[in-house]
Write a protein that holds these residues in place. Structure first.
Motif, PDB file in Angstrom:
ATOM      1  N   THR A  19       0.848  -1.194   0.000  1.00  0.00           N
ATOM      2  CA  THR A  19       0.000   0.000   0.000  1.00  0.00           C
ATOM      3  C   THR A  19       0.886   1.247   0.000  1.00  0.00           C
ATOM      4  N   THR A  20       0.298   2.366  -0.426  1.00  0.00           N
ATOM      5  CA  THR A  20       1.011   3.640  -0.458  1.00  0.00           C
ATOM      6  C   THR A  20       0.003   4.780  -0.380  1.00  0.00           C
ATOM      7  N   ASN A  21       0.463   5.945   0.064  1.00  0.00           N
ATOM      8  CA  ASN A  21      -0.429   7.103   0.104  1.00  0.00           C
ATOM      9  C   ASN A  21      -0.221   8.020  -1.091  1.00  0.00           C
ATOM     10  N   ALA A  22       0.661   7.627  -2.032  1.00  0.00           N
ATOM     11  CA  ALA A  22       0.902   8.412  -3.246  1.00  0.00           C
ATOM     12  C   ALA A  22       1.481   7.492  -4.309  1.00  0.00           C
ATOM     13  N   GLU A  23       1.187   7.796  -5.559  1.00  0.00           N
ATOM     14  CA  GLU A  23       1.688   6.970  -6.651  1.00  0.00           C
ATOM     15  C   GLU A  23       3.081   7.383  -7.108  1.00  0.00           C
ATOM     16  N   ALA A  24       3.539   8.551  -6.697  1.00  0.00           N
ATOM     17  CA  ALA A  24       4.877   9.006  -7.082  1.00  0.00           C
ATOM     18  C   ALA A  24       5.559   9.629  -5.875  1.00  0.00           C
ATOM     19  N   ILE A  25       6.594   8.963  -5.369  1.00  0.00           N
ATOM     20  CA  ILE A  25       7.411   9.483  -4.266  1.00  0.00           C
ATOM     21  C   ILE A  25       8.864   9.331  -4.696  1.00  0.00           C
ATOM     22  N   TYR A  26       9.561  10.454  -4.886  1.00  0.00           N
ATOM     23  CA  TYR A  26      10.906  10.420  -5.441  1.00  0.00           C
ATOM     24  C   TYR A  26      11.970  10.481  -4.342  1.00  0.00           C
ATOM     25  N   VAL A  27      12.975   9.640  -4.496  1.00  0.00           N
ATOM     26  CA  VAL A  27      14.098   9.585  -3.563  1.00  0.00           C
ATOM     27  C   VAL A  27      15.382   9.377  -4.355  1.00  0.00           C
ATOM     28  N   TYR A  28      16.521   9.672  -3.714  1.00  0.00           N
ATOM     29  CA  TYR A  28      17.830   9.330  -4.264  1.00  0.00           C
ATOM     30  C   TYR A  28      18.305   8.074  -3.552  1.00  0.00           C
ATOM     31  N   ILE A  29      18.315   6.942  -4.249  1.00  0.00           N
ATOM     32  CA  ILE A  29      18.777   5.696  -3.648  1.00  0.00           C
ATOM     33  C   ILE A  29      19.529   4.871  -4.691  1.00  0.00           C
ATOM     34  N   ASP A  30      20.259   3.900  -4.200  1.00  0.00           N
ATOM     35  CA  ASP A  30      20.819   2.857  -5.056  1.00  0.00           C
ATOM     36  C   ASP A  30      19.747   1.777  -5.140  1.00  0.00           C
ATOM     37  N   ASP A  31      19.135   1.646  -6.305  1.00  0.00           N
ATOM     38  CA  ASP A  31      17.974   0.764  -6.440  1.00  0.00           C
ATOM     39  C   ASP A  31      18.302  -0.674  -6.045  1.00  0.00           C
ATOM     40  N   ASN A  32      19.415  -1.204  -6.528  1.00  0.00           N
ATOM     41  CA  ASN A  32      19.759  -2.599  -6.229  1.00  0.00           C
ATOM     42  C   ASN A  32      19.993  -2.812  -4.737  1.00  0.00           C
ATOM     43  N   LYS A  33      20.727  -1.883  -4.100  1.00  0.00           N
ATOM     44  CA  LYS A  33      21.033  -2.047  -2.680  1.00  0.00           C
ATOM     45  C   LYS A  33      19.775  -1.932  -1.827  1.00  0.00           C
ATOM     46  N   PHE A  34      18.909  -0.987  -2.198  1.00  0.00           N
ATOM     47  CA  PHE A  34      17.694  -0.816  -1.398  1.00  0.00           C
ATOM     48  C   PHE A  34      16.752  -2.003  -1.587  1.00  0.00           C
ATOM     49  N   GLN A  35      16.723  -2.556  -2.790  1.00  0.00           N
ATOM     50  CA  GLN A  35      15.935  -3.767  -2.991  1.00  0.00           C
ATOM     51  C   GLN A  35      16.452  -4.906  -2.124  1.00  0.00           C
ATOM     52  N   GLN A  36      17.775  -4.981  -1.950  1.00  0.00           N
ATOM     53  CA  GLN A  36      18.337  -6.006  -1.081  1.00  0.00           C
ATOM     54  C   GLN A  36      17.872  -5.812   0.352  1.00  0.00           C
ATOM     55  N   VAL A  37      17.784  -4.561   0.790  1.00  0.00           N
ATOM     56  CA  VAL A  37      17.288  -4.276   2.139  1.00  0.00           C
ATOM     57  C   VAL A  37      15.861  -4.800   2.296  1.00  0.00           C
ATOM     58  N   ILE A  38      14.989  -4.439   1.358  1.00  0.00           N
ATOM     59  CA  ILE A  38      13.590  -4.866   1.440  1.00  0.00           C
ATOM     60  C   ILE A  38      13.481  -6.379   1.291  1.00  0.00           C
ATOM     61  N   ASN A  39      14.269  -6.956   0.382  1.00  0.00           N
ATOM     62  CA  ASN A  39      14.266  -8.414   0.229  1.00  0.00           C
ATOM     63  C   ASN A  39      14.628  -9.118   1.526  1.00  0.00           C
ATOM     64  N   ASN A  40      15.632  -8.594   2.227  1.00  0.00           N
ATOM     65  CA  ASN A  40      16.068  -9.236   3.458  1.00  0.00           C
ATOM     66  C   ASN A  40      15.024  -9.108   4.547  1.00  0.00           C
ATOM     67  N   LEU A  41      14.362  -7.958   4.625  1.00  0.00           N
ATOM     68  CA  LEU A  41      13.301  -7.790   5.618  1.00  0.00           C
ATOM     69  C   LEU A  41      12.120  -8.724   5.321  1.00  0.00           C
ATOM     70  N   ILE A  42      11.786  -8.860   4.036  1.00  0.00           N
ATOM     71  CA  ILE A  42      10.714  -9.781   3.669  1.00  0.00           C
ATOM     72  C   ILE A  42      11.129 -11.219   3.955  1.00  0.00           C
ATOM     73  N   SER A  43      12.392 -11.546   3.673  1.00  0.00           N
ATOM     74  CA  SER A  43      12.900 -12.892   3.953  1.00  0.00           C
ATOM     75  C   SER A  43      12.759 -13.226   5.432  1.00  0.00           C
ATOM     76  N   ASN A  44      13.134 -12.284   6.304  1.00  0.00           N
ATOM     77  CA  ASN A  44      12.989 -12.512   7.740  1.00  0.00           C
ATOM     78  C   ASN A  44      11.523 -12.693   8.124  1.00  0.00           C
ATOM     79  N   ALA A  45      10.662 -11.872   7.506  1.00  0.00           N
ATOM     80  CA  ALA A  45       9.233 -11.991   7.808  1.00  0.00           C
ATOM     81  C   ALA A  45       8.707 -13.361   7.386  1.00  0.00           C
ATOM     82  N   LEU A  46       9.155 -13.859   6.227  1.00  0.00           N
ATOM     83  CA  LEU A  46       8.732 -15.181   5.769  1.00  0.00           C
ATOM     84  C   LEU A  46       9.201 -16.271   6.736  1.00  0.00           C
ATOM     85  N   LYS A  47      10.421 -16.123   7.256  1.00  0.00           N
ATOM     86  CA  LYS A  47      10.986 -17.154   8.126  1.00  0.00           C
ATOM     87  C   LYS A  47      10.259 -17.234   9.471  1.00  0.00           C
ATOM     88  N   PHE A  48       9.751 -16.084   9.951  1.00  0.00           N
ATOM     89  CA  PHE A  48       9.205 -16.050  11.302  1.00  0.00           C
ATOM     90  C   PHE A  48       7.692 -15.822  11.340  1.00  0.00           C
TER      91      PHE A  48
END
Length: 372
Positions: free
Chosen positions: A240-269
């Motif tokens: 879910t989101t409160n806006a369809e466009a929210i702009y940030v300066y990030i490293d897309d691959n690295k930030f995806q790894q962050v979210i992937n790891n958090l989701i992985s932990n959620a799946l495990k527990f």
């Protein structure tokens, strides 16, 4: 004395890069190189008459961004580089441009601005495809890890049951076969997790490549990979989101790894039938991303050391998934490198919520850093 204007005239005439000079007071282009016609498809003799058309073609989200960058140069900043802009043509074609803008050092030039424009459409399309592939690869690794580990752990549990029942038979050969079954299953599960963990840890050893992007659309692509596999994971995954466009300066691959790891932990527990919700919103110049699950929660005694390197808070997942204890430490490091912070709330038996706060592109610190 060398006439540099004459020296570089031939280069400008044959370059694929558009050179221009602009007077912000009169709002007139005072010079544009021949590349304007084949890079942008315009008419050099009518460039000022065509300015309104370029503004109409410019993506609405990029117009304010362009004005902010021009204002930075007019307020005294020597130059802004790698300002990426999108044009939306009537035929549906999207063209990516890269703008560099500066103020000449020569006296008597007033507020005159000079710069270059390059077409980077092919590069952006390649990067977009690579990012989509990387997001799908990371999600697929987590899903396969979950699915492959499950049957192996079931076999391991059956082997333990057989071992318990075989104690009364005093059969060394049978005992050895059961032991081999148990250790083979555990080694296989560990190998799967080691592979996924190594993919994640390697991402922390590479320099960040920051780019301005719409976080909502990028997270939606990532989450769709998980949602497509909900029936395999036995979990419900929402976004879910409160806006369809929210702009940030990030490293897309690295930030995806962050979210992937958090989701992985959620799946495990999170037990089968549970929910994992990812939410992103913009508030007061910051962007907040939360990953919430209905899992078993984090014991209170482990919470203070969760982000420590080789933390004592490491523990196996509900299916026996092994952890190396570096995950949360790497996540925190990557978030801090993005000028963000990460926190969490957790209650045993009710679940955990991780919260990441990031600056938006309008943040003063990032505005002076400029696009990367």
């Amino acid at each position: 004395m060398t006439d540099y204007a004459t020296l570089f005239r031939s280069l400008a005439a044959h370059s694929q890069c558009v050179y221009f000079a602009y007077d912000p007071v009169s709002r007139q282009v005072t010079y544009v190189s021949p590349a304007y016609e084949h890079v942008l498809g315009g008419d050099s003799s009518r460039v000022n008459a065509e300015l309104g058309r370029w503004q109409q073609l410019l993506h609405p989200d990029d117009w304010d961004y362009l004005q902010e960058q021009v204002a930075l140069v007019l307020s005294g900043r020597p130059a802004v580089e790698d300002v990426e802009l999108r044009l939306r043509h009537p035929d549906g074609r999207r063209q990516w441009l890269c703008l560099t803008l500066c103020r000449p050092a020569a006296e008597g030039e007033g507020e005159l601005l000079t710069g270059t424009v390059q077409d980077i459409t092919r590069v952006k399309e390649y990067m977009s495809n690579a990012d989509k592939f990387n997001a799908k690869k990371n999600a697929t690794l987590e899903i396969l890890s979950h699915d492959l580990s499950g049957p192996l752990l079931v076999v391991q549990q059956l082997a333990e049951h057989v071992a318990e029942q075989a104690k009364n038979y005093s059969n060394p050969a049978l005992d050895e076969l059961v032991r081999l079954m148990r250790t083979t299953c555990q080694d296989s599960v560990d190998l799967i997790r080691d592979f996924v963990n190594q993919e994640f840890l390697e991402s922390a050893n590479v320099e960040l490549k920051l780019a301005r992007l719409n976080l909502v659309s990028h997270l939606r692509v990532l989450l769709n990979n998980y949602r497509d596999a909900q029936h395999l994971l036995d979990k419900r995954i929402g976004f879910t989101t409160n806006a369809e466009a929210i702009y940030v300066y990030i490293d897309d691959n690295k930030f995806q790894q962050v979210i992937n790891n958090l989701i992985s932990n959620a799946l495990k527990f999170t037990p089968d039938g549970g929910r994992i919700e990812v939410h992103v919103e913009e508030r007061a110049g910051r962007v907040r991303v939360s990953v919430q699950d209905t899992g078993i929660g984090i014991p209170a005694k482990l919470q203070p050391v969760l982000f420590d390197k080789f933390t004592k808070a490491r523990r196996p997942g509900l299916r026996g998934e092994r952890t190396i204890g570096l995950g949360m430490s790497v996540i925190r490091t990557l978030v801090l490198l993005h000028d963000g912070n990460i926190s969490f709330t957790s209650e045993e038996g009710r679940g955990t919520t991780f919260i990441i706060d990031l600056p938006t592109v309008a943040d003063e610190q990032l505005a002076h850093r400029g696009p990367q």
